[in-house]
Design a protein around this motif. Structure first.
Motif, PDB file in Angstrom:
ATOM      1  N   ILE A   3       0.667  -1.311  -0.018  1.00 49.68           N
ATOM      2  CA  ILE A   3       0.219  -0.467   0.398  1.00 49.68           C
ATOM      3  C   ILE A   3       1.183   1.010   0.289  1.00 49.68           C
ATOM      4  N   THR A   4       2.313   1.073   0.751  1.00 49.93           N
ATOM      5  CA  THR A   4       2.839   2.957   1.360  1.00 49.93           C
ATOM      6  C   THR A   4       3.547   2.632  -0.251  1.00 49.93           C
ATOM      7  N   ALA A   5       3.563   2.155  -1.479  1.00 54.53           N
ATOM      8  CA  ALA A   5       4.329   2.242  -2.577  1.00 54.53           C
ATOM      9  C   ALA A   5       2.770   2.957  -3.748  1.00 54.53           C
ATOM     10  N   ALA A   6       1.929   2.081  -3.797  1.00 50.44           N
ATOM     11  CA  ALA A   6       1.004   2.557  -4.578  1.00 50.44           C
ATOM     12  C   ALA A   6       1.114   3.614  -4.010  1.00 50.44           C
ATOM     13  N   LEU A   7       1.241   4.281  -2.115  1.00 57.66           N
ATOM     14  CA  LEU A   7       0.182   5.674  -2.408  1.00 57.66           C
ATOM     15  C   LEU A   7       1.646   6.839  -2.455  1.00 57.66           C
ATOM     16  N   LEU A   8       2.813   5.585  -2.427  1.00 54.79           N
ATOM     17  CA  LEU A   8       4.258   7.461  -3.241  1.00 54.79           C
ATOM     18  C   LEU A   8       4.018   7.405  -4.959  1.00 54.79           C
ATOM     19  N   LEU A   9       3.378   5.953  -5.501  1.00 54.59           N
ATOM     20  CA  LEU A   9       2.786   6.432  -6.915  1.00 54.59           C
ATOM     21  C   LEU A   9       1.970   7.784  -7.405  1.00 54.59           C
ATOM     22  N   ALA A  10       0.644   7.693  -6.565  1.00 56.33           N
ATOM     23  CA  ALA A  10      -0.571   7.968  -6.297  1.00 56.33           C
ATOM     24  C   ALA A  10       0.021   9.610  -6.476  1.00 56.33           C
ATOM     25  N   ALA A  11       0.868   9.700  -5.337  1.00 51.53           N
ATOM     26  CA  ALA A  11       1.191  11.431  -5.210  1.00 51.53           C
ATOM     27  C   ALA A  11       2.267  12.142  -5.781  1.00 51.53           C
ATOM     28  N   MET A  12       2.585  10.885  -7.475  1.00 53.74           N
ATOM     29  CA  MET A  12       3.653  11.864  -8.075  1.00 53.74           C
ATOM     30  C   MET A  12       3.061  13.149  -8.617  1.00 53.74           C
ATOM     31  N   LEU A  13       3.711  14.033  -8.515  1.00 54.54           N
ATOM     32  CA  LEU A  13       3.461  15.592  -8.870  1.00 54.54           C
ATOM     33  C   LEU A  13       4.336  15.921 -10.013  1.00 54.54           C
ATOM     34  N   SER A 634       6.710   6.781 -23.987  1.00 49.40           N
ATOM     35  CA  SER A 634       8.265   6.962 -23.741  1.00 49.40           C
ATOM     36  C   SER A 634       7.908   6.004 -21.635  1.00 49.40           C
ATOM     37  N   VAL A 635       8.569   5.108 -21.083  1.00 50.02           N
ATOM     38  CA  VAL A 635       9.046   4.407 -19.839  1.00 50.02           C
ATOM     39  C   VAL A 635      10.102   5.368 -19.025  1.00 50.02           C
ATOM     40  N   ALA A 636       9.997   5.387 -17.460  1.00 50.48           N
ATOM     41  CA  ALA A 636      11.879   5.326 -17.469  1.00 50.48           C
ATOM     42  C   ALA A 636      11.286   5.349 -15.738  1.00 50.48           C
ATOM     43  N   PRO A 637      12.191   4.602 -15.229  1.00 52.25           N
ATOM     44  CA  PRO A 637      11.951   3.967 -13.138  1.00 52.25           C
ATOM     45  C   PRO A 637      11.439   5.604 -12.695  1.00 52.25           C
ATOM     46  N   ARG A 638      11.513   4.946 -11.671  1.00 50.84           N
ATOM     47  CA  ARG A 638      10.950   6.304 -10.276  1.00 50.84           C
ATOM     48  C   ARG A 638      10.646   5.018  -9.224  1.00 50.84           C
ATOM     49  N   GLU A 639      11.194   5.751  -7.695  1.00 50.71           N
ATOM     50  CA  GLU A 639      10.899   4.771  -6.846  1.00 50.71           C
ATOM     51  C   GLU A 639       9.973   4.392  -6.438  1.00 50.71           C
ATOM     52  N   ASP A 640      10.429   2.763  -6.151  1.00 50.39           N
ATOM     53  CA  ASP A 640       8.731   2.042  -6.305  1.00 50.39           C
ATOM     54  C   ASP A 640       8.196   1.689  -7.389  1.00 50.39           C
ATOM     55  N   THR A 659       0.305  11.137 -19.235  1.00 51.44           N
ATOM     56  CA  THR A 659       1.575  10.968 -18.067  1.00 51.44           C
ATOM     57  C   THR A 659       1.020  10.459 -16.849  1.00 51.44           C
ATOM     58  N   VAL A 660       1.227   9.153 -16.629  1.00 47.75           N
ATOM     59  CA  VAL A 660       1.030   8.185 -15.587  1.00 47.75           C
ATOM     60  C   VAL A 660       2.022   7.453 -14.686  1.00 47.75           C
ATOM     61  N   ALA A 661       1.617   7.298 -13.895  1.00 51.48           N
ATOM     62  CA  ALA A 661       2.162   6.110 -12.345  1.00 51.48           C
ATOM     63  C   ALA A 661       2.040   4.759 -12.527  1.00 51.48           C
ATOM     64  N   LEU A 662       3.005   3.977 -13.061  1.00 53.29           N
ATOM     65  CA  LEU A 662       2.825   2.687 -13.301  1.00 53.29           C
ATOM     66  C   LEU A 662       3.851   1.712 -11.761  1.00 53.29           C
ATOM     67  N   ASP A 663       3.274   0.862 -11.270  1.00 53.78           N
ATOM     68  CA  ASP A 663       3.916   0.074 -10.279  1.00 53.78           C
ATOM     69  C   ASP A 663       4.727  -0.442 -11.114  1.00 53.78           C
ATOM     70  N   ALA A 664       5.138  -1.154 -10.715  1.00 50.87           N
ATOM     71  CA  ALA A 664       6.429  -2.825 -11.266  1.00 50.87           C
ATOM     72  C   ALA A 664       5.691  -3.617 -12.526  1.00 50.87           C
ATOM     73  N   ARG A 665       4.933  -3.600 -12.544  1.00 49.77           N
ATOM     74  CA  ARG A 665       3.755  -4.993 -13.501  1.00 49.77           C
ATOM     75  C   ARG A 665       3.509  -4.049 -14.635  1.00 49.77           C
ATOM     76  N   GLY A 666       4.124  -2.881 -14.395  1.00 47.06           N
ATOM     77  CA  GLY A 666       3.316  -1.579 -15.565  1.00 47.06           C
ATOM     78  C   GLY A 666       1.957  -1.367 -15.282  1.00 47.06           C
ATOM     79  N   VAL A 667       1.688  -1.791 -14.286  1.00 48.72           N
ATOM     80  CA  VAL A 667      -0.454  -1.219 -14.335  1.00 48.72           C
ATOM     81  C   VAL A 667      -0.174   0.222 -14.018  1.00 48.72           C
ATOM     82  N   PRO A 668      -1.114   0.737 -14.259  1.00 47.38           N
ATOM     83  CA  PRO A 668      -1.360   2.186 -13.825  1.00 47.38           C
ATOM     84  C   PRO A 668      -1.681   2.536 -12.027  1.00 47.38           C
ATOM     85  N   ALA A 669      -1.182   3.215 -11.137  1.00 47.01           N
ATOM     86  CA  ALA A 669      -1.730   3.818 -10.226  1.00 47.01           C
ATOM     87  C   ALA A 669      -2.546   4.586 -10.022  1.00 47.01           C
TER      88      ALA A 669
END
Length: 726
Positions: A3-13, A634-640, A659-669
């Motif tokens: 859940i913490t990682a998902a919140l970090l992704l959702a908080a992408m500014l 394009s894709v690039a790494p972010r924390e988690d 732009t969208v945050a993805l988890d490690a599997r490429g699923v939009p968060a």
């Protein structure tokens, strides 16, 4: 994912949008097609079609253009116009209708378009007698005319144009309170022959008289033009004898508007075609573009009498066409388009230019000047990060298909660190730059197309962390195309056709690795140690059944860049899976690609573990849905996880850059965030992304709707080189 990682992704500014460079102006991006050149007696009005519609610009006698840049005013073809005394009246064809509108001296529409006629007839000539305007319409070689009032309202319609056969070229002028029309008609039996005719039409739209200027001339004629001076009209056309290499002759006539008595002047041998007629103090002159292979492009003016012709060099060696000329009594303005900015081996784009002559059309008053002006377009961004500093490279498309490779550094907030961009090379044929950070320096690689066969040669320069360019001149990497690059901090690999070029941390070229025969080019990513090379195989060529659909494959490379293990089948379903991009979060890899199956056109993603195994999906299963758009992504790494940027089509002319945050599997968060809205004309918008920065192109209405490069921060940190939580 926890859940913490998902919140970090959702908080992408996403930070504020910033331009990569300050705006600049130059010859308009794309190809322009001139329609007509008019005059109000002082200035001139040029109308042309650009990449986004019909443009207009006022041009003074010194060649100064307003507004700068011009903007598309409407969509249409066959644009004609005339000065009515207080405004220009325009007519054009669009969606099975002839429309009219009024335009002021500053090239601004001052009335809404009004339908004049419905059907497939198109406007081909216009002239104003003062209170009324005659508009000649052509439909399948049949010509009629309409008389309209000052505001475009119909006064008299369906005026038949006298002809023995079908006329296919026409010019119209206002003379002595009425109108004079010059036409060309051709017969084909018993042999092909051309007849030129002058027709007098009263101010009320009545056909009064007609005279043949020349009859059954055994020549081909493309067009005819006319100009008025008092109660006389000058008429000109170029005829080519009906043989493969027949000579070309300019035929000119001066016609009395009252009696239609015509004076035929001596024909002149010419090289050009499609003449334009302007009045001069001594009578009339015909102007035309003349060009022969490997010779200068000339604008030749020829007086109707026996006076000496005058040739002005417009370009050292470039074909040109679509000359338009007009005189305000003191200045003769000329506009045309030519290929001076195209590569010498590829006549792929033309720009519109102008030049002013004195009243005699023999002495130039200005040099060659751009008439169609826009902001300098930018495209093909690339980006690479060195921690919290990113280097963005792009093309300044100063010549549409040629331009300058530019670079500039930005901090993690999107602020420029250099006072201005730096040009690494100028005037190269447009290709995508490639950027990588080696651990000490950035290397920027670009390719230059050498000939019409598409053969390319690649070059590079190194840029230090402080922005200094380290190589005094571009370094020649040899024939071939640089496609992608990646670095593990010690070794940098450059995918180069069927090879990998290795570079040290200092950006010095090392040895070359030859790839397996099935691998051609590809995209690269590193997890801080190993690399993953991704490419496509197959075809969706037109044969039925298709020999194969395009599939995505990958292979691991060790820390030195050598292949390890077997080929990895990433996406091999019956759909088309193509144009992959790849990134790593410091452990595993994420591959995004276009998935095209019937009407479905989306971006999907699959994960490849660092050991080389495909995770979460099989090769035949669809990957995670990233977004609906395969134009550019394009894709690039972010924390988690990862960040993705992609182009989402809205309609046939507009797209959103998301732009969208993805988890490690490429699923939009989270739901995508829209970075900007853009129109597309000549190519799809482009995107490039690094761990803390995204660069993209979008059209800028303020600069004439050309594409410019913008950057935004993503408000994140690059991933640490550690194993991810699972």
């Amino acid at each position: 994912m926890n859940i913490t990682a998902a919140l970090l992704l959702a908080a992408m500014l996403v930070g504020p949008e910033r331009p990569a460079a300050a705006p600049a102006y130059g010859p308009a991006y794309g190809t322009q097609y001139p329609h007509t050149l008019l005059t109000d007696g002082t200035d001139f009005l040029a109308l042309w079609t650009g990449m986004d519609g019909v443009h207009a610009a006022a041009v003074d006698e010194r060649g100064a253009v307003r507004p700068t840049p011009s903007r598309a005013l409407f969509q249409g073809q066959y644009v004609q116009g005339t000065w009515t005394g207080d405004a220009y009246l325009l007519a054009w064809y669009f969606e099975n209708r002839v429309l009219t509108a009024r335009m002021n001296r500053d090239a601004q529409l001052i009335s809404a378009p009004v339908p004049l006629a419905v059907g497939d007839a198109v406007p081909v000539a216009m002239a104003t007698s003062g209170s009324h305007t005659l508009i000649v319409l052509s439909r399948y070689l049949d010509m009629t005319a309409i008389l309209v009032g000052p505001d475009g309202q119909v006064v008299r319609g369906n005026i038949a144009i006298p002809a023995e056969t079908r006329p296919y070229a026409v010019a119209a002028v206002a003379v002595d309170g009425g109108f004079l029309i010059a036409t060309i008609e051709t017969t084909y039996a018993p042999v092909a022959a051309t007849t030129a005719r002058a027709i007098r039409i009263s101010a009320e739209g009545a056909v009064e008289s007609s005279v043949k200027l020349i009859e059954r001339l055994p020549h081909n004629v493309n067009s005819i033009d006319a100009a008025a001076k008092g109660d006389r009209a000058g008429i000109a056309f170029v005829a080519r004898r009906n043989t493969p290499a027949g000579p070309q002759r300019l035929y000119t006539f001066t016609v009395d508007a009252h009696t239609l008595a015509a004076t035929a002047h001596a024909p002149r041998m010419v090289v050009g075609d499609d003449p334009q007629v302007v009045p001069t103090p001594g009578g009339f002159a015909a102007g035309m573009i003349e060009y022969q292979t490997n010779a200068p492009l000339l604008l030749t003016t020829i007086p109707f009498d026996t006076g000496e012709r005058h040739a002005t060099e417009l370009a050292t060696s470039a074909p040109g066409s679509d000359l338009r000329m007009a005189s305000n009594g003191q200045t003769v303005m000329s506009v045309w388009r030519d290929y001076r900015f195209s590569p010498p081996y590829s006549y792929s784009t033309t720009n519109m230019f102008g030049i002013a002559f004195d009243a005699t059309a023999t002495r130039t008053e200005t040099g060659v000047l751009p008439v169609a002006i826009s902001g300098v377009a930018q495209g093909h961004p690339a980006i690479a990060s060195a921690g919290t500093t990113s280097l963005v490279a792009w093309m300044d498309l100063t010549r549409t298909v040629q331009g300058n490779v530019m670079v500039r550094r930005f901090d993690a907030r999107g602020n420029p660190l250099d006072s201005a961009p730096t040009a690494l090379v100028a005037d190269v044929a447009v290709q995508q730059p490639v950027v990588a950070f080696t651990g000490e320096v950035w290397i920027v690689v670009w390719r230059v197309v050498l000939n019409e066969n598409g053969n390319a040669r690649s070059y590079m320069r190194r840029v230090a962390r402080n922005g200094a360019v380290l190589d005094p001149q571009p370094v020649d990497l040899g024939p071939g195309a640089a496609i992608a690059a990646a670095s593990n901090g010690t070794v940098t690999l450059l995918a180069f056709d069927r090879q990998l070029l290795r570079f040290s941390r200092a950006g010095e070229r090392l040895e070359t690795i030859t790839l397996p025969e099935t691998v051609w080019g590809g995209v690269l990513a590193s997890n801080g140690s190993d690399f993953l090379l991704v490419w496509t195989e197959g075809s969706d060529w037109w044969q039925f059944p298709s020999p194969n659909y395009i599939d995505v494959h990958a292979i691991r490379l060790d820390a030195s860049g050598h292949p390890v293990g077997a080929r990895i089948d990433v996406a091999t379903s019956p759909a088309n899976e193509l144009s992959p991009v790849v990134a790593s979060n410091g452990t595993d890899f994420l591959i995004a690609y276009a998935h095209i199956a019937g009407e479905e056109r989306v971006v999907r993603a699959k994960r490849v573990l660092r050991e080389g195994a495909l995770a979460d999906h099989t090769a035949l299963q669809p990957g995670s849905l990233v977004g609906r758009g395969e134009m550019s992504y394009s894709v690039a790494p972010r924390e988690d996880g990862y960040a993705a940027v992609f182009v989402r089509g809205i309609d046939g002319r507009t797209a959103a850059l998301d732009t969208v945050a993805l988890d490690a599997r490429g699923v939009p968060a989270e739901e995508p965030v829209t970075l900007g809205i853009t129109n597309w004309y000549s190519w799809s918008p482009s995107t490039a992304i690094a761990s803390t920065m995204v660069a993209y192109t979008r059209t800028d209405p303020a600069l004439g709707d050309v594409e410019r490069v913008f950057v935004r921060s993503l408000g994140g940190e690059p991933p640490r080189r550690r194993a991810m939580r699972r």
